[in-house]
Structures are given as structure tokens and as C-alpha cells.
Design a protein around this motif. Sequence first.
Motif, PDB file in Angstrom:
ATOM      1  N   ALA A  57       0.858  -1.191   0.000  1.00  0.00           N
ATOM      2  CA  ALA A  57       0.000   0.000   0.000  1.00  0.00           C
ATOM      3  C   ALA A  57       0.887   1.231   0.000  1.00  0.00           C
ATOM      4  O   ALA A  57       1.803   1.344   0.802  1.00  0.00           O
ATOM      5  N   GLY A  60      -2.162   6.178   2.245  1.00  0.00           N
ATOM      6  CA  GLY A  60      -2.872   5.947   3.492  1.00  0.00           C
ATOM      7  C   GLY A  60      -2.067   5.124   4.475  1.00  0.00           C
ATOM      8  O   GLY A  60      -0.901   4.796   4.240  1.00  0.00           O
ATOM      9  N   GLN A  62      -0.596   2.060   6.724  1.00  0.00           N
ATOM     10  CA  GLN A  62      -0.195   0.682   6.430  1.00  0.00           C
ATOM     11  C   GLN A  62      -0.298  -0.155   7.692  1.00  0.00           C
ATOM     12  O   GLN A  62      -0.091   0.340   8.799  1.00  0.00           O
ATOM     13  N   PHE A  63      -0.596  -1.428   7.475  1.00  0.00           N
ATOM     14  CA  PHE A  63      -0.598  -2.403   8.556  1.00  0.00           C
ATOM     15  C   PHE A  63       0.512  -3.400   8.255  1.00  0.00           C
ATOM     16  O   PHE A  63       0.654  -3.823   7.095  1.00  0.00           O
ATOM     17  N   PHE A  67       0.238  -3.719   4.182  1.00  0.00           N
ATOM     18  CA  PHE A  67      -1.173  -3.750   3.798  1.00  0.00           C
ATOM     19  C   PHE A  67      -1.874  -2.431   4.099  1.00  0.00           C
ATOM     20  O   PHE A  67      -1.600  -1.782   5.107  1.00  0.00           O
ATOM     21  N   GLY A  68      -2.787  -2.054   3.207  1.00  0.00           N
ATOM     22  CA  GLY A  68      -3.626  -0.880   3.409  1.00  0.00           C
ATOM     23  C   GLY A  68      -5.079  -1.303   3.451  1.00  0.00           C
ATOM     24  O   GLY A  68      -5.420  -2.486   3.277  1.00  0.00           O
ATOM     25  N   TRP A  69      -5.947  -0.339   3.649  1.00  0.00           N
ATOM     26  CA  TRP A  69      -7.380  -0.624   3.713  1.00  0.00           C
ATOM     27  C   TRP A  69      -7.897  -1.274   2.438  1.00  0.00           C
ATOM     28  O   TRP A  69      -8.786  -2.115   2.482  1.00  0.00           O
ATOM     29  N   ILE A  70      -7.330  -0.904   1.304  1.00  0.00           N
ATOM     30  CA  ILE A  70      -7.804  -1.452   0.027  1.00  0.00           C
ATOM     31  C   ILE A  70      -7.585  -2.962  -0.056  1.00  0.00           C
ATOM     32  O   ILE A  70      -8.293  -3.665  -0.774  1.00  0.00           O
ATOM     33  N   HIS A  71      -6.627  -3.466   0.703  1.00  0.00           N
ATOM     34  CA  HIS A  71      -6.387  -4.912   0.697  1.00  0.00           C
ATOM     35  C   HIS A  71      -7.575  -5.704   1.268  1.00  0.00           C
ATOM     36  O   HIS A  71      -7.710  -6.892   0.980  1.00  0.00           O
ATOM     37  N   LEU A  72      -8.416  -5.044   2.046  1.00  0.00           N
ATOM     38  CA  LEU A  72      -9.619  -5.724   2.539  1.00  0.00           C
ATOM     39  C   LEU A  72     -10.531  -6.123   1.372  1.00  0.00           C
ATOM     40  O   LEU A  72     -11.199  -7.161   1.423  1.00  0.00           O
ATOM     41  N   PHE A 114     -11.143   3.611  -5.837  1.00  0.00           N
ATOM     42  CA  PHE A 114     -10.070   4.020  -4.932  1.00  0.00           C
ATOM     43  C   PHE A 114      -8.739   4.221  -5.653  1.00  0.00           C
ATOM     44  O   PHE A 114      -7.885   4.960  -5.182  1.00  0.00           O
TER      45      PHE A 114
END
Length: 128
Positions: A57, A60, A62-63, A67-72, A114
Motif C-alpha cells: 500500500a 494511506g 499501512q498495517f 497492507f492498506g485498507w484497500i487490501h480488505l 479508490f
Amino acid sequence: MYELLRTLHLIAVSPCLIIGLYLIYASTKGSKNHKKLGWIYMILMFFQAGVSLFMEARVGPQFLKHFGWIHLLSILTLYTVPKSINYIKKGDIKGHSRSMIILFWAGLVLAGGFTLVPGRYLHDVFFN
């Protein structure tokens, strides 16, 4: 490496918009053509979602530094594709239809939307 993944992702996902629209709104459900295009759509959607999980990501929060929110939405796609196949194999047409509509609008249209926000690659391609 990111550019290769992005290219693979875009090549796989691009035809899905047209195929998905056709399958949901114009094709004769259950026809040979619907089934054949449906398999192509499902394979492309599953593949592009898998590829996207390897893409870091860049906009925005990152986790796990990746990973970002879009990975959901990628995870939703990876769940929905086999679930939808299972529905149709069991003869649950309503479940299949519902999951395909969710996959199209959330996994494809929303995620695609997005990609047009400032800072994302497609925003730069289309608006700069």
C-alpha cells in the motif's frame, strides 16, 4: 518488482469491468456463453486479487508495513470467488447472484474507484 505486479494486476482486472457488466446485466443466465465468460471473469478476479496482496500500500496508513485498507477488498474477492462457485454448484442461484453482484460492485468498482484518488498510479495516469 512493484511495477511488474501492478502491470499484472491491471492486465487481469481491466477486462473484468466489461465482462462483469455483461454477465450481470446483459447475458442469458445459465447459458454456455455465461458460464464460459463467468469462468474467465472468476479466474481473472481471483488472480488479480491474489497479485494485489503482494503490492505494498502506497497511500494511506499501512498495517504490518505493507497492507492498506484497500487490501480488505482483495480479501473479500478471494473469499467471494470460491463462495460464488460453491453456490452455483449447489444450485443456489440467489446466493451466486448476490455474491457476484457484491464482487462486481465492491471488489471491482469500489476498489477501482479508490485507484483514482490522488497519489495513486491511475490518478496520475488519468489526471496528470
